[in-house]
Design an enzyme around this catalytic site. Sequence first.
Site, PDB file in Angstrom:
ATOM      1  N   ASP A 109      10.021   4.984  -6.577  1.00 24.04           N
ATOM      2  CA  ASP A 109       8.852   3.904  -6.583  1.00 24.04           C
ATOM      3  C   ASP A 109       8.409   3.505  -8.113  1.00 24.04           C
ATOM      4  O   ASP A 109       8.339   2.141  -8.250  1.00 24.04           O
ATOM      5  CB  ASP A 109       7.640   4.568  -5.809  1.00 24.04           C
TER       6      ASP A 109
ATOM      7  N   GLY B  88      -2.198   2.578  -0.024  1.00 17.61           N
ATOM      8  CA  GLY B  88      -1.934   4.047   0.701  1.00 17.61           C
ATOM      9  C   GLY B  88      -1.137   3.367   2.152  1.00 17.61           C
ATOM     10  O   GLY B  88      -1.306   3.872   3.221  1.00 17.61           O
TER      11      GLY B  88
ATOM     12  N   GLY C  78       4.171   1.043  -2.105  1.00 17.17           N
ATOM     13  CA  GLY C  78       4.154   1.693  -3.804  1.00 17.17           C
ATOM     14  C   GLY C  78       2.856   1.382  -4.687  1.00 17.17           C
ATOM     15  O   GLY C  78       2.809   1.272  -5.767  1.00 17.17           O
ATOM     16  N   SER C  79       1.960   1.316  -3.792  1.00 19.61           N
ATOM     17  CA  SER C  79       0.572   1.022  -4.644  1.00 19.61           C
ATOM     18  C   SER C  79       0.466   2.141  -5.847  1.00 19.61           C
ATOM     19  O   SER C  79      -0.048   1.781  -6.740  1.00 19.61           O
ATOM     20  CB  SER C  79      -0.746   1.071  -3.796  1.00 19.61           C
ATOM     21  N   SER C  80       0.746   3.271  -5.311  1.00 19.32           N
ATOM     22  CA  SER C  80       0.282   4.385  -6.311  1.00 19.32           C
ATOM     23  C   SER C  80       1.528   4.303  -7.643  1.00 19.32           C
ATOM     24  O   SER C  80       1.015   4.402  -8.637  1.00 19.32           O
ATOM     25  CB  SER C  80       0.598   5.861  -5.940  1.00 19.32           C
TER      26      SER C  80
HETATM   27  N1  LIG Z   1      -5.529   0.118  -7.252  1.00 22.64           N
HETATM   28  C1  LIG Z   1      -5.880   1.434  -7.234  1.00 22.64           C
HETATM   29  N2  LIG Z   1      -6.980   1.744  -7.672  1.00 22.64           N
HETATM   30  C2  LIG Z   1      -7.094   3.231  -7.560  1.00 22.64           C
HETATM   31  N3  LIG Z   1      -6.089   3.946  -6.869  1.00 22.64           N
HETATM   32  C3  LIG Z   1      -4.961   3.533  -6.626  1.00 22.64           C
HETATM   33  C4  LIG Z   1      -4.717   2.335  -6.555  1.00 22.64           C
HETATM   34  N4  LIG Z   1      -3.612   1.883  -6.091  1.00 22.64           N
HETATM   35  C5  LIG Z   1      -3.174   3.294  -5.787  1.00 22.64           C
HETATM   36  N5  LIG Z   1      -4.034   4.000  -5.982  1.00 22.64           N
HETATM   37  C6  LIG Z   1      -3.765   5.767  -5.809  1.00 22.64           C
HETATM   38  O1  LIG Z   1      -2.875   6.046  -5.033  1.00 22.64           O
HETATM   39  C7  LIG Z   1      -3.142   6.263  -3.640  1.00 22.64           C
HETATM   40  C8  LIG Z   1      -1.997   5.823  -2.630  1.00 22.64           C
HETATM   41  O2  LIG Z   1      -0.791   6.257  -3.076  1.00 22.64           O
HETATM   42  P1  LIG Z   1       0.117   6.705  -1.858  1.00 22.64           P
HETATM   43  O3  LIG Z   1       1.545   7.113  -2.676  1.00 22.64           O
HETATM   44  O4  LIG Z   1      -0.439   7.584  -0.877  1.00 22.64           O
HETATM   45  O5  LIG Z   1       0.414   5.269  -1.014  1.00 22.64           O
HETATM   46  P2  LIG Z   1       1.321   4.008  -1.473  1.00 22.64           P
HETATM   47  O6  LIG Z   1       1.987   4.357  -2.799  1.00 22.64           O
HETATM   48  O7  LIG Z   1       0.468   2.973  -1.205  1.00 22.64           O
HETATM   49  O8  LIG Z   1       2.531   4.382  -0.512  1.00 22.64           O
HETATM   50  P3  LIG Z   1       4.194   4.625  -0.432  1.00 22.64           P
HETATM   51  O9  LIG Z   1       3.951   5.829  -1.642  1.00 22.64           O
HETATM   52  O10 LIG Z   1       4.369   5.296   0.585  1.00 22.64           O
HETATM   53  O11 LIG Z   1       4.863   3.879  -1.264  1.00 22.64           O
HETATM   54  C9  LIG Z   1      -4.644   6.037  -3.348  1.00 22.64           C
HETATM   55  O12 LIG Z   1      -5.060   6.881  -2.417  1.00 22.64           O
HETATM   56  C10 LIG Z   1      -5.106   6.343  -4.754  1.00 22.64           C
HETATM   57  O13 LIG Z   1      -5.279   7.399  -5.025  1.00 22.64           O
HETATM   58  C1  LIG Z   2       8.536   8.907   0.689  1.00 24.42           C
HETATM   59  C2  LIG Z   2       9.017   8.475  -0.571  1.00 24.42           C
HETATM   60  O1  LIG Z   2      10.586   8.858  -0.678  1.00 24.42           O
HETATM   61  C3  LIG Z   2       9.040   7.116  -0.964  1.00 24.42           C
HETATM   62  C4  LIG Z   2       7.576   6.579  -0.785  1.00 24.42           C
HETATM   63  O2  LIG Z   2       7.457   5.128  -1.026  1.00 24.42           O
HETATM   64  C5  LIG Z   2       8.596   9.358  -1.771  1.00 24.42           C
HETATM   65  C6  LIG Z   2       9.374   9.329  -3.139  1.00 24.42           C
HETATM   66  O3  LIG Z   2      10.630   9.104  -2.971  1.00 24.42           O
HETATM   67  O4  LIG Z   2       8.673   9.773  -4.215  1.00 24.42           O
HETATM   68 MG   LIG Z   3       2.901   6.156  -3.567  1.00 22.86          MG
END
Ligand SMILES: Nc1ncnc2c1ncn2[C@@H]1O[C@H](COP(=O)(O)OP(=O)(O)OP(=O)(O)O)[C@@H](O)[C@H]1O
Ligand SMILES: C[C@@](O)(CCO)CC(=O)[O-]
Ligand SMILES: [Mg+2]
Length: 383
Positions: A203, A140, A144-146
Amino acid sequence: MEVRTRAPGKIILSGEHAVVHGSTAIAAAIDLYTHVLFRLPAPSENHESIELELKDMGLVFSWPSRRLEEAFTAIDIIPSTLETCSPDCLKLIASLVEEKNIPEDKIWLSSGICAFLYLYISVHRFKPAMVAITSELPLGSGLGSSASFCVSLAAAFLSLTEVISIADEKNGWLTLNKSNLEIVNKLAFEGERIIHGKPSGIDNTISTFGRLIMFKSGELIQIESTIPLRMLITNTKVGRNTKALVSGVSERVFRHPGAMHAVFTAIDFISKELASTIETPATSDISITGRENKIEELMEMNQGLLQCMGVSHDSIGTVLRATAKYKLASKLTGAGGGGCVLTLLPTLISSTVVDKVVEELESLGFKCFKAQVGGEGLQICYG
Ligand SMILES: Nc1ncnc2c1ncn2[C@@H]1O[C@H](COP(=O)(O)OP(=O)(O)OP(=O)(O)O)[C@@H](O)[C@H]1O
Ligand SMILES: C[C@@](O)(CCO)CC(=O)[O-]
Ligand SMILES: [Mg+2]
């Protein structure tokens, strides 16, 4: 039967948020991965549940296969591979996750666990399974963890089916051909939909294909950088949620459609100019320093427009001011609202200056690191 997968996180060099509304964006894979170990136990093991272990958090969730089958049969929905999760199906999955009483301080994991259940059931139905996950990425935080979570899971699940086959081997890891990567990417996108609400797909696409890409309306173009593109990544450690930030931007579009579309058009130009600057042949008349100055200016312009969209944050402002003192340009990366900030480290910067910047940022409570940019995408290893 057992398989391991790993999929990288990413940085967005330009165009986040605007890409959700059809603008061009540029993203690169980084060498931090989510790892999945997936096992389908033999019948002789008498394992009768679908088990998810989140190793970094010391959490294990498990659903008896029979219980899941009964719950889905009762509402007459069986998710099938590559289909979007319907609202009724998501409601059921959310209730199955809620039953697990996730600790209050980890409640943000719920959307990821819902995505896990959906991806699994859509490929393997209710077969007993064991899945263990670890991640090198801050969760989070804009890296791009999700998406790397969804790509590594989608690939693991599909790898133990007939749907995909291995194309090549490198350093003990196997890679897939383009059409198989497209299938994994499509399934991962369905998981991202559950976590992000309205993802652009950038992502999961960069996590699947790796390298450096230009992305617009679901289409990717691989690009080659002719300069090093060294980035300092600063994690502000301010938690945020991509789904909420993306919907906040949509609300602003609803309130100010004309102004916001002008912002998205400007960002489209910025991304295209950035791509051509990065790709300019090394033999051109413009020096590397000249091109780096241009990239810095484009990063600053993009950051200003992200501010217009309401996705910056005080902590990001603090990083911008600290790096500006050293004449370095920064911008938020990913969804913003906190999370990570990128700072371009020009080719001629001395290591003493970099150390000073890092020291200053860390003294403010942030965490700095450097990541390799533009590396491999999804990789697989059969155990
Ligand atoms: N290793 C993991 N284990 C469990 N859940 C995860 C894991 N990695 C990501 N997630 C899920 O994804 C959510 C984070 O996603 P989010 O899109 O908000 O942030 P992000 O992907 O890190 O950043 P961004 O989308 O801006 O690149 C966490 O709250 C959780 O639900
Ligand atoms: C904020 C955003 O543009 C990138 C998140 O890494 C969302 C998306 O493209 O899905
Ligand atoms: Mg994400």
